[in-house]
Design a protein around this motif. Sequence first.
Motif, PDB file in Angstrom:
ATOM      1  N   ASN A   9       0.809  -1.218   0.000  1.00 25.18           N
ATOM      2  CA  ASN A   9       0.000   0.000   0.000  1.00 25.18           C
ATOM      3  C   ASN A   9       0.846   1.275   0.000  1.00 25.18           C
ATOM      4  N   THR A  10       2.124   1.170  -0.409  1.00 18.37           N
ATOM      5  CA  THR A  10       3.003   2.340  -0.488  1.00 18.37           C
ATOM      6  C   THR A  10       3.432   2.507  -1.934  1.00 18.37           C
ATOM      7  N   SER A  11       3.422   3.732  -2.409  1.00 18.74           N
ATOM      8  CA  SER A  11       3.880   3.979  -3.784  1.00 18.74           C
ATOM      9  C   SER A  11       5.146   4.834  -3.736  1.00 18.74           C
ATOM     10  N   LEU A  12       5.872   4.825  -4.838  1.00 13.48           N
ATOM     11  CA  LEU A  12       7.123   5.571  -4.927  1.00 13.48           C
ATOM     12  C   LEU A  12       6.980   6.713  -5.918  1.00 13.48           C
ATOM     13  N   PHE A  13       7.625   7.788  -5.605  1.00 12.75           N
ATOM     14  CA  PHE A  13       7.710   8.933  -6.506  1.00 12.75           C
ATOM     15  C   PHE A  13       9.124   9.493  -6.358  1.00 12.75           C
ATOM     16  N   MET A  14       9.725   9.964  -7.399  1.00  9.57           N
ATOM     17  CA  MET A  14      11.099  10.453  -7.401  1.00  9.57           C
ATOM     18  C   MET A  14      11.992   9.415  -6.694  1.00  9.57           C
ATOM     19  N   THR A  15      12.281   8.361  -7.404  1.00  6.50           N
ATOM     20  CA  THR A  15      12.983   7.227  -6.807  1.00  6.50           C
ATOM     21  C   THR A  15      14.505   7.343  -6.876  1.00  6.50           C
ATOM     22  N   ASN A  16      15.041   8.317  -7.624  1.00  7.25           N
ATOM     23  CA  ASN A  16      16.491   8.509  -7.717  1.00  7.25           C
ATOM     24  C   ASN A  16      16.883   9.864  -7.176  1.00  7.25           C
ATOM     25  N   SER A  17      17.992   9.893  -6.468  1.00  2.00           N
ATOM     26  CA  SER A  17      18.502  11.147  -5.943  1.00  2.00           C
ATOM     27  C   SER A  17      20.025  11.089  -5.949  1.00  2.00           C
ATOM     28  N   LEU A  18      20.633  12.215  -6.193  1.00  2.00           N
ATOM     29  CA  LEU A  18      22.091  12.327  -6.204  1.00  2.00           C
ATOM     30  C   LEU A  18      22.558  12.856  -4.858  1.00  2.00           C
ATOM     31  N   VAL A  19      23.565  12.184  -4.269  1.00  3.39           N
ATOM     32  CA  VAL A  19      24.151  12.629  -3.010  1.00  3.39           C
ATOM     33  C   VAL A  19      25.590  13.028  -3.306  1.00  3.39           C
ATOM     34  N   THR A  20      25.915  14.235  -2.952  1.00  3.44           N
ATOM     35  CA  THR A  20      27.284  14.723  -3.111  1.00  3.44           C
ATOM     36  C   THR A  20      27.904  14.843  -1.727  1.00  3.44           C
ATOM     37  N   ILE A  21      29.045  14.176  -1.544  1.00  3.38           N
ATOM     38  CA  ILE A  21      29.760  14.257  -0.272  1.00  3.38           C
ATOM     39  C   ILE A  21      30.796  15.358  -0.405  1.00  3.38           C
ATOM     40  N   VAL A  22      30.681  16.365   0.416  1.00  2.99           N
ATOM     41  CA  VAL A  22      31.581  17.505   0.372  1.00  2.99           C
ATOM     42  C   VAL A  22      32.695  17.288   1.381  1.00  2.99           C
ATOM     43  N   ASP A  23      33.932  17.316   0.901  1.00  5.85           N
ATOM     44  CA  ASP A  23      35.094  17.186   1.781  1.00  5.85           C
ATOM     45  C   ASP A  23      35.297  18.529   2.475  1.00  5.85           C
ATOM     46  N   ASN A  24      34.955  18.582   3.739  1.00  2.00           N
ATOM     47  CA  ASN A  24      35.110  19.836   4.480  1.00  2.00           C
ATOM     48  C   ASN A  24      36.308  19.792   5.429  1.00  2.00           C
ATOM     49  N   ASP A  25      37.173  18.770   5.264  1.00  2.00           N
ATOM     50  CA  ASP A  25      38.373  18.696   6.095  1.00  2.00           C
ATOM     51  C   ASP A  25      39.341  19.819   5.743  1.00  2.00           C
ATOM     52  N   THR A  26      39.398  20.167   4.478  1.00  2.00           N
ATOM     53  CA  THR A  26      40.248  21.266   4.022  1.00  2.00           C
ATOM     54  C   THR A  26      39.429  22.117   3.075  1.00  2.00           C
ATOM     55  N   PRO A  27      38.683  23.084   3.585  1.00  2.00           N
ATOM     56  CA  PRO A  27      37.776  23.863   2.747  1.00  2.00           C
ATOM     57  C   PRO A  27      38.454  24.580   1.583  1.00  2.00           C
ATOM     58  N   GLY A  28      39.684  25.020   1.742  1.00  2.00           N
ATOM     59  CA  GLY A  28      40.340  25.764   0.671  1.00  2.00           C
ATOM     60  C   GLY A  28      41.059  24.909  -0.349  1.00  2.00           C
ATOM     61  N   GLY A  29      41.101  23.603  -0.122  1.00  2.00           N
ATOM     62  CA  GLY A  29      41.812  22.711  -1.020  1.00  2.00           C
ATOM     63  C   GLY A  29      43.226  22.454  -0.540  1.00  2.00           C
ATOM     64  N   LYS A  30      43.987  21.760  -1.361  1.00  2.00           N
ATOM     65  CA  LYS A  30      45.370  21.413  -1.053  1.00  2.00           C
ATOM     66  C   LYS A  30      46.294  22.029  -2.097  1.00  2.00           C
ATOM     67  N   LEU A  31      47.419  22.566  -1.629  1.00  2.00           N
ATOM     68  CA  LEU A  31      48.427  23.142  -2.518  1.00  2.00           C
ATOM     69  C   LEU A  31      49.615  22.202  -2.608  1.00  2.00           C
ATOM     70  N   ASN A  32      50.056  21.934  -3.829  1.00  2.00           N
ATOM     71  CA  ASN A  32      51.165  21.022  -4.076  1.00  2.00           C
ATOM     72  C   ASN A  32      51.982  21.491  -5.268  1.00  2.00           C
ATOM     73  N   PHE A  33      53.266  21.130  -5.278  1.00  2.00           N
ATOM     74  CA  PHE A  33      54.015  21.219  -6.525  1.00  2.00           C
ATOM     75  C   PHE A  33      53.455  20.138  -7.436  1.00  2.00           C
ATOM     76  N   SER A  34      53.444  20.376  -8.734  1.00  2.00           N
ATOM     77  CA  SER A  34      52.860  19.411  -9.670  1.00  2.00           C
ATOM     78  C   SER A  34      53.727  18.173  -9.844  1.00  2.00           C
ATOM     79  N   ALA A  35      54.971  18.204  -9.366  1.00  2.00           N
ATOM     80  CA  ALA A  35      55.873  17.059  -9.450  1.00  2.00           C
ATOM     81  C   ALA A  35      56.834  17.106  -8.272  1.00  2.00           C
ATOM     82  N   ALA A  36      57.441  15.970  -7.967  1.00  2.00           N
ATOM     83  CA  ALA A  36      58.439  15.915  -6.895  1.00  2.00           C
ATOM     84  C   ALA A  36      59.771  16.484  -7.358  1.00  2.00           C
TER      85      ALA A  36
END
Length: 182
Positions: A9-36
């Motif tokens: 007796n239960t129906s479904l509507f909008m059965t797909n949803s996208l979940v985006t996991i936001v990495d908030n450990d380093t909000p500004g990103g990481k800075l690196n040299f492009s090579a060692a």
Amino acid sequence: MRLTTPSANTSLFMTNSLVTIVDNDTPGGKLNFSAAAFGTNENAGAAQITVTRSGSSAGSLTVLAAATAGTALAGADFVAVTNLLTWTNGDVAPRTLVVPLIDDTAVEPNKTVNLRLFNPTLNGSANLATLGPQANATLVITNDDQPGILSFSTATYNANEHGGPAIITVVRVSGSAESATV
């Protein structure tokens, strides 16, 4: 995510949803040299060193990038520099640290320059978490001066016994840096 297998007796509507996991450990990103390790010839004029921002583009981010003496001597082999690199909010384009090179005519081994990222800030506040695992790198300056190879111009010379002095030619190939004697 997907909703499936509803109960009776239960129906479904909008059965797909996208979940985006936001990495908030380093909000500004990481800075690196492009090579060692980076490499250049000593006669190139300058080395172009790439620094990247990845993981996030949130916030205004700055870092100091320095080139200091390794086996190469500042003022003799390269010009020591410390530059401020800046990314605005939303910007992830690579930045370039330019290291001026000093060409000489000495025959010497290849030399190294130490590269370092330090004192990062996010939105004006110190934030060491923005330094990635490649915050240090090495620039190898390849010596372009070669002493050359000395050899006879031919394997056989002929001279008349009473014809005056024999002319024997020695040639120098593959470099002419510094004086050479035989």
